[in-house]
Each structure stands twice: as C-alpha cells, then as structure tokens.
Write a protein that holds these residues in place. Structure first.
Motif, short mmCIF file in Angstrom:
data_model
loop_
_atom_site.label_atom_id
_atom_site.label_comp_id
_atom_site.label_asym_id
_atom_site.label_seq_id
_atom_site.Cartn_x
_atom_site.Cartn_y
_atom_site.Cartn_z
N LEU A 16 0.37 -1.40 -0.05
CA LEU A 16 0.43 -0.09 0.46
C LEU A 16 0.87 1.38 -0.18
CD1 LEU A 16 -2.93 -1.11 2.17
CD2 LEU A 16 -2.66 -0.28 -0.25
N LEU A 17 2.30 1.13 0.62
CA LEU A 17 3.15 2.25 0.69
C LEU A 17 3.51 2.64 -0.51
CD1 LEU A 17 4.60 1.85 3.71
CD2 LEU A 17 3.59 3.72 3.23
N GLY A 18 3.46 0.92 -1.61
CA GLY A 18 3.73 1.57 -3.16
C GLY A 18 3.04 2.50 -3.61
N CYS A 19 1.84 2.40 -3.09
CA CYS A 19 0.73 3.16 -4.23
C CYS A 19 0.68 4.61 -3.67
CB CYS A 19 -0.36 2.59 -3.54
SG CYS A 19 -1.11 0.63 -3.82
N GLU A 20 1.85 4.95 -2.65
CA GLU A 20 1.58 6.71 -2.54
C GLU A 20 2.55 7.20 -4.11
OE1 GLU A 20 2.61 9.59 0.89
OE2 GLU A 20 2.62 7.39 1.68
N ARG A 21 2.11 8.32 -4.22
CA ARG A 21 2.82 8.59 -5.38
C ARG A 21 2.45 10.13 -5.54
NH1 ARG A 21 -1.67 5.10 -7.07
NH2 ARG A 21 -2.59 6.10 -8.14
N PRO A 22 3.43 10.70 -6.56
CA PRO A 22 3.14 12.31 -7.11
C PRO A 22 1.88 11.93 -7.59
CG PRO A 22 5.06 11.90 -7.07
CD PRO A 22 4.89 10.49 -7.19
N ALA A 68 -10.94 -7.32 9.82
CA ALA A 68 -10.62 -6.17 11.04
C ALA A 68 -9.88 -5.82 11.16
CB ALA A 68 -11.94 -6.57 11.39
N ASP A 69 -9.14 -6.84 12.11
CA ASP A 69 -8.20 -6.62 12.85
C ASP A 69 -6.21 -5.72 12.27
OD1 ASP A 69 -9.17 -7.39 15.46
OD2 ASP A 69 -8.67 -8.94 15.80
N LEU A 70 -6.70 -6.47 10.80
CA LEU A 70 -5.39 -6.31 10.01
C LEU A 70 -5.87 -4.82 9.29
CD1 LEU A 70 -4.23 -9.21 8.26
CD2 LEU A 70 -3.02 -8.18 9.92
N GLN A 71 -6.82 -4.12 9.02
CA GLN A 71 -7.53 -3.32 8.22
C GLN A 71 -7.10 -1.93 9.83
OE1 GLN A 71 -11.77 -3.18 8.02
NE2 GLN A 71 -11.87 -4.82 6.70
N ARG A 72 -7.47 -2.15 10.67
CA ARG A 72 -7.49 -1.29 11.64
C ARG A 72 -5.76 -1.37 11.86
NH1 ARG A 72 -5.28 -2.21 16.74
NH2 ARG A 72 -5.74 0.19 18.15
N GLU A 73 -4.83 -2.27 12.38
CA GLU A 73 -2.71 -2.11 12.17
C GLU A 73 -2.56 -1.12 11.59
OE1 GLU A 73 0.29 -5.07 13.99
OE2 GLU A 73 -1.71 -5.76 14.01
N LEU A 74 -3.20 -1.99 9.84
CA LEU A 74 -2.28 -0.98 8.81
C LEU A 74 -2.68 0.80 8.92
CD1 LEU A 74 -1.99 -3.09 5.40
CD2 LEU A 74 -3.11 0.01 5.56
N LEU A 75 -4.15 0.79 9.06
CA LEU A 75 -4.09 2.00 9.34
C LEU A 75 -3.61 2.88 10.36
CD1 LEU A 75 -7.99 1.79 8.53
CD2 LEU A 75 -6.34 3.17 7.18
N VAL A 76 -3.48 2.20 11.71
CA VAL A 76 -2.71 3.02 12.30
C VAL A 76 -1.22 3.52 11.88
CG1 VAL A 76 -2.28 2.16 14.83
CG2 VAL A 76 -4.82 2.45 14.43
N ARG A 77 -0.92 1.96 11.80
CA ARG A 77 0.77 2.35 11.36
C ARG A 77 0.74 4.06 10.19
NH1 ARG A 77 3.86 -1.71 13.36
NH2 ARG A 77 3.08 -3.79 14.12
N ARG A 78 -0.45 3.22 9.14
CA ARG A 78 0.42 4.95 8.67
C ARG A 78 -0.43 5.88 8.75
NH1 ARG A 78 -1.19 2.67 1.77
NH2 ARG A 78 0.57 4.44 2.25
N LEU A 79 -1.05 5.85 9.32
CA LEU A 79 -1.60 7.43 9.96
C LEU A 79 -0.92 7.59 10.95
CD1 LEU A 79 -5.85 6.38 10.52
CD2 LEU A 79 -4.83 8.35 9.28
N ALA A 80 -0.50 7.22 12.07
CA ALA A 80 0.57 7.39 12.73
C ALA A 80 1.58 7.40 12.45
CB ALA A 80 1.16 6.70 13.79
N ALA A 81 2.43 7.05 10.85
CA ALA A 81 3.77 7.89 10.00
C ALA A 81 2.86 9.53 9.55
CB ALA A 81 3.62 7.11 9.74
N GLY A 82 1.84 10.00 9.29
CA GLY A 82 1.40 10.92 8.94
C GLY A 82 0.88 10.61 7.35
N ASP A 83 0.75 9.45 6.71
CA ASP A 83 0.65 9.38 5.54
C ASP A 83 -0.44 9.91 4.63
OD1 ASP A 83 0.35 7.91 3.40
OD2 ASP A 83 0.16 6.00 4.15
#
Length: 413
Positions: A16-22, A68-83
């Motif tokens: 998913l991080l690979g999806c972040e692009r200009p 659902a648990d993986l959804q939350r954990e993945l989002l929390v990691r990305r949101l906490a990183a300021g994605d």
C-alpha cells in the motif's frame, strides 16, 4: 509454511505504501481506503461521485485487508506515520474514538456535518460521533435481528427466557444459534445483553468503568443459561456469525441471532429454509425492558494529513448521499443510514424486515466509545469465554477488574 501474521501485515503495508505517489497532472486524485466490498457497490459509488465532481477530483479506492484487525493495524501504522495518501477512510464504527483522539481524522465542519446528518437514524449518527463532534459520516449500517422458523415457532417469544424455554420444548430442530467464540462477536453479544438490561460497560464520560452489578449479573445469567441449555448448539464456544448462518441453513435450528446478510444467503443457499424464515427484534431481558442491540457498519472519515481536505469532505458527502446508499443497498445488500430509504419500495423489496431493522437501529447501543476499545473488547471476551463456565456472582467482579485494567492500558496497537 503459512506466512506469519506480522510478516503478512508488513507485506501488505509495503504494497500500500507503494501506492503513495506524486499527484499526476489534472484533477487531484483522492484515495479512499476501505475494505473490498464484493458486489462492486463501492467502486460504482466512487465512479459516480467522480463524475458528479465535474473534474474537481478523481476518487480511487485503496483496498484494505478483509480481516478487521489487520485493517485497523495497517491504518494505525500509516496514520501515525503522517501518511498523506489517506484522503478518505471507510471506518469501522468502533474506530471513531481511537482515530479522533489520536488526531488521525479531521472533525467534520459544522455546516457539512449538519447536512450529512439530516434524516439519519440515531444509532448510526452516534457511531460516527465522539465528544459532541462528528468525525465520520454514517454510510452503511447493520445490526442483529432475531431470525426464527415460522413452521416451528408457534408464538414469537419476546424475552430471552421465553425463547430458551420454547427452544427446549421444540426438542430436535429447536437449536438457538448465537456467537460464543472468544472474539469481537462475543463482546457484541455481551454489550447488547448488558444494554438491554439497562447497564453499560463505561459511564457517560467514557473514562470510568460502569458495569452496574444488577444488569451485569442479569446479562451473565442469560449467557450462562443459553450455553448450558440443551437448545444451545454444541459448537457455541467456537461459533461466529457465519457458523451460525450455516447451522441455521442446515435446518437444525429454530432461532438465530445474526445480521441481515443471512436473509439473502438463505434465499440463495437454502430456499426451503428461507420459505419458513421469520424475523423480529432481538429478545428483551424482561417484558418491561426494550432490547438494545449493538450497531455495526461503515462510516466515512477524512484523513488528517490529506493533501486536499476540502475536496475530501466534498467526496465523502457524495459517498454518503441518498444515491450512494441506495446503490449500496441494491448491489451489496448493505442497510442504509437514512431513515427515509426504509420507506422506499426498492429498498423494502431488498429488506422486507425494513421496519423492525429501522426501529432496532434507532434504539441501538454503541460499543464503549473509548480510544482503547480494542483492549476492552479483548478483556471482555477473554473473561467470559467459554459461556458455560460463567459464574455470574463471581464474574461481575472479574469483569470489572479486567475492563479497569484495559481502560488504563497504554498504546493504541
């Protein structure tokens, strides 16, 4: 050798991080992070909202894991990183307090909040609110009903004791299907029983344990009686929603507590059962008490680090609109959060139980609105599993201590 959960999560995160692009030339691309809804209703809603924007934005979906648990954990990691790639989030109703308290989603501007809340059912509205602010607009919702065999149940039972009595009197083919595995569904079961008895897990502030002795004990007594009844399925301790559905479709049961997806499933997979399938509001704890059932569903929030927050709120407003909710109901069988849609002939054809569903949603109870809800849910399910070993007098205190510890835990992961 199967992949380890944390390795799997890391791989998904990297993908998913690979999806972040200009951002490309042309209208800004808004990314909506949401689980993959199988009917295609979410993709179609995104396409229609993109077209309606007349070139102001392009709305793309980024799919979250099905768990659902993986959804939350993945989002929390990305949101906490300021994605900054997360513009919109399809938020589980239990994430509202956590994401709001952490500052990972933006509060809805007052004017837009008033607009998207007009005509919404009370239960879904509460699920997207925290500390008197709207953080996620109600999109789709759901809650459990009582499903029963009309050819076996002569008189619809109004209380849990009456239902268990009647199931026991039916004998063979009189099983009750409910969720008893040690997971979120068991917490939902307990919270619904507790609220139906007039109690709550936390007080109104969300900062202190409530669990009043009388309603807590009554909820635990019902859970133990069900588990020890001959009308309880022998697999109760490992039963989730889908196991309940399959058991009911097999024809072995007279009653089932479950979500509305079981109706189209029975029509498709067990038409002989669907022909004798009735529905009603969840049983009450006593004739003078109204049942209150825990709510589920998906709300739409805006990521705090979105590059285009104003456009994101505009897109979210479109996604939760009447047209989008009608689409989700028609294609995906997802109950709407707008009250008026339950009077619409097309929606009523999809949900013939629309009236009882709407009244149940209006009286629905929220799972404890706290940033540490996940810890509290684990504490409840671990304390009360298996249901047949519950000792109400002892476990009122055990439950209070477990929830107290969870409430004061540190960390969000």
């Amino acid at each position: 050798m199967p992949a380890r959960p944390h390795l799997l999560l890391a791989l998904i995160t990297l993908a998913l991080l690979g999806c972040e692009r200009p951002q490309p030339e042309g209208p800004p691309t808004l990314r909506w992070y949401v689980f993959k809804e199988q009917s295609g209703a979410f993709e179609e809603a995104a396409r229609r909202c993109t077209a309606a924007s007349q070139g102001r934005y392009q709305l793309d979906l980024a799919y979250l894991p099905t768990d659902a648990d993986l959804q939350r954990e993945l989002l929390v990691r990305r949101l906490a990183a300021g994605d900054t790639d997360i513009d919109l989030i399809g938020m589980d109703v239990i994430w509202t307090a956590e994401l709001a308290e952490a500052g990972w989603v933006l509060p809805w501007p007052e004017a837009q909040a008033r607009s998207v809340l007009t005509g919404r059912i009370a239960g879904p509205v509460a699920s997207g609110s925290y500390q008197d602010r709207l953080w996620a607009a109600p999109f789709t919702t759901n809650t459990q009903l009582l499903w029963y065999r009309t050819d076996r149940v002569a008189t619809l039972p109004l209380t849990w004791d009456a239902m268990i009595d009647q199931a026991e009197s039916i004998g063979q083919g009189g099983l009750i299907q409910a969720q008893g595995e040690r997971y979120e569904g068991l917490t939902v079961f307990f919270v619904s029983l507790l609220a139906s008895a007039g109690g709550s897990v936390l007080d109104e502030s969300g900062e202190r344990v409530s669990l009043e002795p009388v309603p807590t004990r009554k909820a635990l007594e019902v859970m133990r009686r069900l588990a020890r009844s001959p009308a309880s399925d022998s697999s109760l301790a490992s039963s989730r929603e889908d196991q309940c559905r399959l058991a009911f479709e097999s024809g072995r049961s007279a009653f089932m507590l479950n979500y509305t997806y079981v109706w189209p499933s029975a029509q498709a997979n067990a038409p002989e059962v669907a022909d004798h399938m009735g529905w009603a509001r969840w049983p009450a704890l006593a004739p003078a008490l109204k049942s209150r059932v825990t709510i589920g569903g998906i709300n739409i929030g805006v990521g705090a680090n979105s590059r285009h927050p104003e456009l994101a709120f505009e897109a979210a407003t479109c996604l939760v609109s009447e047209d989008s909710q009608r689409l989700a109901a028609r294609m995906g069988g997802l109950p709407p959060t707008l009250s008026a849609l339950y009077d619409d002939p097309e929606v009523r054809a999809i949900f013939p139980f629309a009236d009882v569903l709407r009244t149940t949603l209006a009286d629905a109870v929220q799972r404890p609105p706290t940033p540490v809800y996940s810890d509290i849910s684990i504490a409840i399910s671990r304390t009360l599993h298996p249901l047949r070993d519950i000792a109400p007098e002892r476990d009122v205190d055990r439950l209070r201590r477990a929830v107290e510890r969870a409430l004061h835990s540190e960390g969000l992961l």
